[in-house]
Motif scaffolding. Structure first.
Motif, PDB file in Angstrom:
ATOM      1  N   LEU A   1       0.797  -1.217   0.000  1.00  0.00           N
ATOM      2  CA  LEU A   1       0.000   0.000   0.000  1.00  0.00           C
ATOM      3  C   LEU A   1       0.836   1.276   0.000  1.00  0.00           C
ATOM      4  CD1 LEU A   1      -2.715  -1.115   2.570  1.00  0.00           C
ATOM      5  CD2 LEU A   1      -2.875  -1.115   0.067  1.00  0.00           C
ATOM      6  N   GLY A   2       2.104   1.151   0.341  1.00  0.00           N
ATOM      7  CA  GLY A   2       2.939   2.342   0.430  1.00  0.00           C
ATOM      8  C   GLY A   2       2.646   3.152   1.670  1.00  0.00           C
ATOM      9  N   VAL A   3       2.365   2.462   2.763  1.00  0.00           N
ATOM     10  CA  VAL A   3       2.167   3.122   4.054  1.00  0.00           C
ATOM     11  C   VAL A   3       3.439   2.879   4.858  1.00  0.00           C
ATOM     12  CG1 VAL A   3       0.795   3.206   6.159  1.00  0.00           C
ATOM     13  CG2 VAL A   3      -0.318   2.755   3.965  1.00  0.00           C
ATOM     14  N   TRP A   4       4.261   3.900   4.950  1.00  0.00           N
ATOM     15  CA  TRP A   4       5.580   3.762   5.577  1.00  0.00           C
ATOM     16  C   TRP A   4       6.257   2.492   5.054  1.00  0.00           C
ATOM     17  CZ3 TRP A   4       3.672   4.936  11.168  1.00  0.00           C
ATOM     18  CH2 TRP A   4       3.515   6.321  11.325  1.00  0.00           C
ATOM     19  N   ALA A   5       6.359   2.429   3.750  1.00  0.00           N
ATOM     20  CA  ALA A   5       6.921   1.251   3.091  1.00  0.00           C
ATOM     21  C   ALA A   5       8.372   0.999   3.505  1.00  0.00           C
ATOM     22  CB  ALA A   5       6.829   1.394   1.569  1.00  0.00           C
ATOM     23  N   ASP A   6       9.070   2.042   3.905  1.00  0.00           N
ATOM     24  CA  ASP A   6      10.435   1.849   4.393  1.00  0.00           C
ATOM     25  C   ASP A   6      10.432   1.042   5.688  1.00  0.00           C
ATOM     26  OD1 ASP A   6       9.203   4.023   5.684  1.00  0.00           O
ATOM     27  OD2 ASP A   6      11.069   5.139   5.925  1.00  0.00           O
ATOM     28  N   LEU A   7       9.524   1.368   6.590  1.00  0.00           N
ATOM     29  CA  LEU A   7       9.412   0.630   7.844  1.00  0.00           C
ATOM     30  C   LEU A   7       8.973  -0.810   7.584  1.00  0.00           C
ATOM     31  CD1 LEU A   7       9.477   0.571  10.941  1.00  0.00           C
ATOM     32  CD2 LEU A   7       7.095   1.368  10.901  1.00  0.00           C
ATOM     33  N   GLY A   8       8.009  -0.992   6.684  1.00  0.00           N
ATOM     34  CA  GLY A   8       7.552  -2.337   6.345  1.00  0.00           C
ATOM     35  C   GLY A   8       8.666  -3.185   5.758  1.00  0.00           C
ATOM     36  N   SER A   9       9.476  -2.588   4.900  1.00  0.00           N
ATOM     37  CA  SER A   9      10.614  -3.300   4.308  1.00  0.00           C
ATOM     38  C   SER A   9      11.627  -3.686   5.371  1.00  0.00           C
ATOM     39  CB  SER A   9      11.301  -2.428   3.256  1.00  0.00           C
ATOM     40  OG  SER A   9      10.406  -2.094   2.236  1.00  0.00           O
ATOM     41  N   LEU A  10      11.901  -2.767   6.271  1.00  0.00           N
ATOM     42  CA  LEU A  10      12.852  -3.042   7.354  1.00  0.00           C
ATOM     43  C   LEU A  10      12.317  -4.150   8.262  1.00  0.00           C
ATOM     44  CD1 LEU A  10      15.553  -2.229   8.628  1.00  0.00           C
ATOM     45  CD2 LEU A  10      14.308  -0.505   9.951  1.00  0.00           C
ATOM     46  N   LEU A  11      11.050  -4.114   8.568  1.00  0.00           N
ATOM     47  CA  LEU A  11      10.413  -5.153   9.378  1.00  0.00           C
ATOM     48  C   LEU A  11      10.582  -6.528   8.726  1.00  0.00           C
ATOM     49  CD1 LEU A  11       8.499  -6.050  11.718  1.00  0.00           C
ATOM     50  CD2 LEU A  11       6.616  -5.529  10.166  1.00  0.00           C
TER      51      LEU A  11
END
Length: 137
Positions: A62-72
């Motif tokens: 969805l592109g909701v804080w996708a950086d955080l999701g990727s890091l997770l």
């Protein structure tokens, strides 16, 4: 370019969303495997990892804080590779091969997730996302 990145996000996320679904649909079987690997509280671990795979996959999709999701996803994949797919411990050749493939898949996906993290946290105009990045590299 925005559409290409969106297609990549969709393709990348599908694996994690499918995995999250599997963690909930096959909890007992996965918990049995986790228990055989020495994971404490295997059922809770399976459910928790399912939630994290789902959250990370949705975040990237969805592109909701996708950086955080990727890091997770990266942080979840690396321990999973070592704890669940220790091919070096296997004696049966076929089992060793299956676990090696799973280990390598998890490590490669962790690498891709780290690259996505850097991309999302560095690029100013992500396009086709709901939010911007949480981190600024």
């Amino acid at each position: 370019m925005d559409v290409v990145v969106l297609i990549g996000r969709v393709l990348f996320s599908l694996l994690f969303l499918g995995s999250a679904f599997g963690h909930f649909a096959q909890t007992d079987a996965m918990a049995g495997f986790a228990q055989s690997r020495g994971i404490p509280m295997p059922k809770i671990a399976v459910l928790a990892s399912g939630v994290l795979f789902g959250l990370g996959g949705l975040s990237v999709l969805l592109g909701v804080w996708a950086d955080l999701g990727s890091l997770l996803l990266a942080v979840l994949l690396l321990p999973t590779a070592f704890l669940m797919h220790g091919f070096w411990k296997e004696t049966d050749a076929q089992t060793k091969q299956v676990e090696m493939v799973s280990f390598n898949k998890d490590v490669a996906l962790a690498g891709a997730a780290l690259m996505l993290f850097a991309f999302f946290a560095h690029v100013d105009d992500l396009g086709l996302t709901i939010t911007g990045p949480l981190f600024d590299l």
